[in-house]
Design a protein around this motif. Structure first.
Motif, PDB file in Angstrom:
ATOM      1  N   ASP A   1       0.840  -1.192   0.000  1.00  0.00           N
ATOM      2  CA  ASP A   1       0.000   0.000   0.000  1.00  0.00           C
ATOM      3  C   ASP A   1       0.880   1.249   0.000  1.00  0.00           C
ATOM      4  OD1 ASP A   1      -1.725   2.233   1.267  1.00  0.00           O
ATOM      5  OD2 ASP A   1      -3.190   0.642   0.887  1.00  0.00           O
ATOM      6  N   GLU A   2       0.551   2.210  -0.858  1.00  0.00           N
ATOM      7  CA  GLU A   2       1.381   3.416  -1.008  1.00  0.00           C
ATOM      8  C   GLU A   2       1.342   4.329   0.208  1.00  0.00           C
ATOM      9  OE1 GLU A   2      -1.987   6.083  -3.391  1.00  0.00           O
ATOM     10  OE2 GLU A   2      -0.143   5.466  -4.394  1.00  0.00           O
ATOM     11  N   ARG A   3       0.413   4.097   1.115  1.00  0.00           N
ATOM     12  CA  ARG A   3       0.317   4.940   2.305  1.00  0.00           C
ATOM     13  C   ARG A   3       1.288   4.535   3.410  1.00  0.00           C
ATOM     14  NH1 ARG A   3      -6.079   4.206   2.883  1.00  0.00           N
ATOM     15  NH2 ARG A   3      -5.364   2.155   2.145  1.00  0.00           N
ATOM     16  N   VAL A   4       1.914   3.390   3.281  1.00  0.00           N
ATOM     17  CA  VAL A   4       2.840   2.936   4.321  1.00  0.00           C
ATOM     18  C   VAL A   4       4.273   2.972   3.809  1.00  0.00           C
ATOM     19  CG1 VAL A   4       1.052   1.433   5.284  1.00  0.00           C
ATOM     20  CG2 VAL A   4       2.782   0.460   3.760  1.00  0.00           C
TER      21      VAL A   4
ATOM     22  N   VAL B   1      -3.949   9.385   8.104  1.00  0.00           N
ATOM     23  CA  VAL B   1      -4.584   8.368   7.244  1.00  0.00           C
ATOM     24  C   VAL B   1      -4.626   7.004   7.915  1.00  0.00           C
ATOM     25  CG1 VAL B   1      -3.866   9.598   5.167  1.00  0.00           C
ATOM     26  CG2 VAL B   1      -2.448   7.738   6.038  1.00  0.00           C
ATOM     27  N   SER B   2      -4.107   6.915   9.139  1.00  0.00           N
ATOM     28  CA  SER B   2      -4.014   5.609   9.799  1.00  0.00           C
ATOM     29  C   SER B   2      -5.384   4.975  10.041  1.00  0.00           C
ATOM     30  CB  SER B   2      -3.253   5.735  11.122  1.00  0.00           C
ATOM     31  OG  SER B   2      -3.913   6.622  12.011  1.00  0.00           O
ATOM     32  N   LYS B   3      -6.365   5.790  10.418  1.00  0.00           N
ATOM     33  CA  LYS B   3      -7.694   5.239  10.687  1.00  0.00           C
ATOM     34  C   LYS B   3      -8.314   4.650   9.426  1.00  0.00           C
ATOM     35  CE  LYS B   3      -8.809   8.056  14.733  1.00  0.00           C
ATOM     36  NZ  LYS B   3      -9.753   9.046  15.321  1.00  0.00           N
ATOM     37  N   ASP B   4      -8.121   5.318   8.297  1.00  0.00           N
ATOM     38  CA  ASP B   4      -8.637   4.787   7.031  1.00  0.00           C
ATOM     39  C   ASP B   4      -7.971   3.460   6.704  1.00  0.00           C
ATOM     40  OD1 ASP B   4     -10.252   7.000   6.698  1.00  0.00           O
ATOM     41  OD2 ASP B   4      -8.796   8.084   5.472  1.00  0.00           O
ATOM     42  N   LEU B   5      -6.662   3.393   6.901  1.00  0.00           N
ATOM     43  CA  LEU B   5      -5.921   2.160   6.613  1.00  0.00           C
ATOM     44  C   LEU B   5      -6.404   1.018   7.505  1.00  0.00           C
ATOM     45  CD1 LEU B   5      -3.359   1.490   4.760  1.00  0.00           C
ATOM     46  CD2 LEU B   5      -2.088   1.511   6.910  1.00  0.00           C
TER      47      LEU B   5
ATOM     48  N   LEU C   1      -9.321  -3.952   7.880  1.00  0.00           N
ATOM     49  CA  LEU C   1      -9.971  -4.651   8.997  1.00  0.00           C
ATOM     50  C   LEU C   1      -8.964  -5.047  10.068  1.00  0.00           C
ATOM     51  CD1 LEU C   1     -12.420  -6.953   6.976  1.00  0.00           C
ATOM     52  CD2 LEU C   1     -12.859  -4.678   7.937  1.00  0.00           C
ATOM     53  N   LEU C   2      -8.061  -4.122  10.375  1.00  0.00           N
ATOM     54  CA  LEU C   2      -7.053  -4.383  11.400  1.00  0.00           C
ATOM     55  C   LEU C   2      -7.678  -4.221  12.783  1.00  0.00           C
ATOM     56  CD1 LEU C   2      -4.089  -2.339   9.882  1.00  0.00           C
ATOM     57  CD2 LEU C   2      -4.615  -4.761   9.552  1.00  0.00           C
ATOM     58  N   ILE C   3      -7.352  -5.140  13.678  1.00  0.00           N
ATOM     59  CA  ILE C   3      -7.866  -5.070  15.046  1.00  0.00           C
ATOM     60  C   ILE C   3      -6.697  -5.087  16.020  1.00  0.00           C
ATOM     61  CG2 ILE C   3     -10.065  -6.165  14.469  1.00  0.00           C
ATOM     62  CD1 ILE C   3      -8.948  -8.768  15.640  1.00  0.00           C
ATOM     63  N   GLU C   4      -6.907  -4.493  17.179  1.00  0.00           N
ATOM     64  CA  GLU C   4      -5.856  -4.443  18.193  1.00  0.00           C
ATOM     65  C   GLU C   4      -5.571  -5.848  18.707  1.00  0.00           C
ATOM     66  OE1 GLU C   4      -4.795  -2.181  22.407  1.00  0.00           O
ATOM     67  OE2 GLU C   4      -6.797  -2.025  21.524  1.00  0.00           O
ATOM     68  N   ALA C   5      -4.309  -6.189  18.798  1.00  0.00           N
ATOM     69  CA  ALA C   5      -3.914  -7.492  19.325  1.00  0.00           C
ATOM     70  C   ALA C   5      -4.069  -7.495  20.838  1.00  0.00           C
ATOM     71  CB  ALA C   5      -2.474  -7.808  18.936  1.00  0.00           C
ATOM     72  N   LYS C   6      -4.793  -8.474  21.366  1.00  0.00           N
ATOM     73  CA  LYS C   6      -5.003  -8.535  22.810  1.00  0.00           C
ATOM     74  C   LYS C   6      -3.721  -8.923  23.544  1.00  0.00           C
ATOM     75  CE  LYS C   6      -9.949  -9.518  22.658  1.00  0.00           C
ATOM     76  NZ  LYS C   6     -11.035 -10.452  23.060  1.00  0.00           N
ATOM     77  N   HIS C   7      -2.877  -9.689  22.863  1.00  0.00           N
ATOM     78  CA  HIS C   7      -1.588 -10.079  23.425  1.00  0.00           C
ATOM     79  C   HIS C   7      -0.515  -9.783  22.388  1.00  0.00           C
ATOM     80  CE1 HIS C   7      -3.487 -12.027  26.841  1.00  0.00           C
ATOM     81  NE2 HIS C   7      -4.327 -12.595  25.994  1.00  0.00           N
TER      82      HIS C   7
ATOM     83  N   ASN D   1       0.555  -9.320  14.178  1.00  0.00           N
ATOM     84  CA  ASN D   1       1.319  -9.569  12.946  1.00  0.00           C
ATOM     85  C   ASN D   1       1.469  -8.293  12.117  1.00  0.00           C
ATOM     86  OD1 ASN D   1      -1.316  -9.378  12.027  1.00  0.00           O
ATOM     87  ND2 ASN D   1      -1.278 -11.285  10.853  1.00  0.00           N
ATOM     88  N   VAL D   2       0.997  -7.170  12.685  1.00  0.00           N
ATOM     89  CA  VAL D   2       1.170  -5.859  12.053  1.00  0.00           C
ATOM     90  C   VAL D   2       1.567  -4.852  13.123  1.00  0.00           C
ATOM     91  CG1 VAL D   2       0.036  -3.957  10.844  1.00  0.00           C
ATOM     92  CG2 VAL D   2      -0.513  -6.323  10.224  1.00  0.00           C
ATOM     93  N   TRP D   3       2.627  -4.101  12.843  1.00  0.00           N
ATOM     94  CA  TRP D   3       3.044  -3.012  13.725  1.00  0.00           C
ATOM     95  C   TRP D   3       3.040  -1.727  12.911  1.00  0.00           C
ATOM     96  CZ3 TRP D   3       5.251  -7.818  13.827  1.00  0.00           C
ATOM     97  CH2 TRP D   3       5.140  -8.525  15.028  1.00  0.00           C
ATOM     98  N   LEU D   4       2.164  -0.812  13.279  1.00  0.00           N
ATOM     99  CA  LEU D   4       2.086   0.472  12.593  1.00  0.00           C
ATOM    100  C   LEU D   4       2.619   1.573  13.513  1.00  0.00           C
ATOM    101  CD1 LEU D   4      -1.395   0.459  10.788  1.00  0.00           C
ATOM    102  CD2 LEU D   4       0.860  -0.051   9.828  1.00  0.00           C
ATOM    103  N   HIS D   5       3.696   2.208  13.089  1.00  0.00           N
ATOM    104  CA  HIS D   5       4.256   3.340  13.809  1.00  0.00           C
ATOM    105  C   HIS D   5       3.581   4.601  13.261  1.00  0.00           C
ATOM    106  CE1 HIS D   5       7.663   0.949  15.452  1.00  0.00           C
ATOM    107  NE2 HIS D   5       7.484   0.264  14.328  1.00  0.00           N
ATOM    108  N   LEU D   6       3.027   5.408  14.149  1.00  0.00           N
ATOM    109  CA  LEU D   6       2.247   6.560  13.712  1.00  0.00           C
ATOM    110  C   LEU D   6       3.128   7.799  13.597  1.00  0.00           C
ATOM    111  CD1 LEU D   6      -0.976   6.013  15.859  1.00  0.00           C
ATOM    112  CD2 LEU D   6      -0.423   5.137  13.577  1.00  0.00           C
ATOM    113  N   ALA D   7       3.667   7.989  12.426  1.00  0.00           N
ATOM    114  CA  ALA D   7       4.491   9.164  12.137  1.00  0.00           C
ATOM    115  C   ALA D   7       4.613   9.297  10.625  1.00  0.00           C
ATOM    116  CB  ALA D   7       5.876   9.031  12.759  1.00  0.00           C
ATOM    117  N   ARG D   8       4.617  10.536  10.168  1.00  0.00           N
ATOM    118  CA  ARG D   8       4.805  10.786   8.737  1.00  0.00           C
ATOM    119  C   ARG D   8       6.292  10.687   8.420  1.00  0.00           C
ATOM    120  NH1 ARG D   8       5.953  14.616   4.992  1.00  0.00           N
ATOM    121  NH2 ARG D   8       4.674  14.630   3.095  1.00  0.00           N
ATOM    122  N   VAL D   9       6.626   9.794   7.505  1.00  0.00           N
ATOM    123  CA  VAL D   9       8.030   9.537   7.158  1.00  0.00           C
ATOM    124  C   VAL D   9       8.210   9.729   5.660  1.00  0.00           C
ATOM    125  CG1 VAL D   9       9.802   7.747   7.005  1.00  0.00           C
ATOM    126  CG2 VAL D   9       8.429   7.954   9.072  1.00  0.00           C
TER     127      VAL D   9
END
Length: 217
Positions: free
Chosen positions: A124-127, A153-157, A162-168, A173-181
């Motif tokens: 995805d071009e947004r990441v 744009v993180s909320k749209d992504l 359909l990403l959900i918060e990992a309980k543990h 299997n996805v780590w999104l760092h919230l910063a414009r790079v």
């Protein structure tokens, strides 16, 4: 049981660092409602860590690690960061130092995605891929994605994939760092971010790769 804020105060580290330690599985924690709680016994397992850099200095240090000149940095601050850079180069185990210093660089979300969607998320071009998903890491990450995404744009992504918060942490299997790079000409994240993200994983392969990449700069 301790709240994240209480644990951070007892360990003299930031709340953001505690969340990263939970994500990495270094601090055992449970989700109660929308908050994490930590057993007091974890206090004896986690040694004191180096004091983190401020967010601004963390990004300046990332620039130095990437071979770039930090902007708006006074000479004294530049000298102090240069000393840290030299210390990393000499350290036999630079990854823990790097992880402690740069933990305030950006919030990170530990998420779960359908395995069939990971390839599309990765492209995805947004990441901007980083950490274990960057080709310089030399690690196979077909079943995981680590990347930076603009917070706007993180909320749209998250909604679209359909990403959900990992309980543990171990289930993420996805780590999104919230910063414009800003990616380089090859579409890659600055090397300093790749180093910091690998250091946060704290595994033997990731830590060894941090040392190799630092020595080859």
């Amino acid at each position: 049981m301790l709240s994240v804020k209480e644990y951070a105060a007892r360990q003299d580290i930031s709340v953001g660092r505690v969340h990263q330690l939970i994500r990495e599985g270094k601090v055992p924690a449970e989700k109660v409602g929308s908050s994490w709680v930590i057993d007091e016994s974890a206090l004896s397992r986690q040694p004191p860590l180096s004091r983190p850099l401020s967010q601004a200095n963390a990004w300046s240090f990332i620039a130095l690690l990437s071979g770039l000149e930090p902007e708006h940095l006074d000479p004294t601050a530049h000298w102090r960061l240069a000393l840290k850079n030299a210390a990393l180069a000499k350290s036999r185990t630079p990854a823990p130092l790097l992880s402690s210093w740069l933990c305030r660089r950006a919030p990170v979300l530990a998420l779960q995605a359908n395995a069939n969607d990971l390839a599309d998320l990765r492209s995805d071009e947004r990441v901007v891929l980083s950490g274990i998903s960057d080709d310089r890491a030399g690690l196979s990450s077909e079943h995981e994605v680590e990347a930076y995404v603009d917070p706007e744009v993180s909320k749209d992504l998250i909604r679209e994939f359909l990403l959900i918060e990992a309980k543990h942490a171990k289930n993420a299997n996805v780590w999104l760092h919230l910063a414009r790079v800003d990616a380089d000409a090859d579409g890659r994240a600055p090397l300093g971010l790749v180093l910091a993200d690998l250091a946060d994983h704290a595994g033997p392969r990731e830590s060894a790769r941090v040392k190799e990449l630092l020595s080859s700069r």
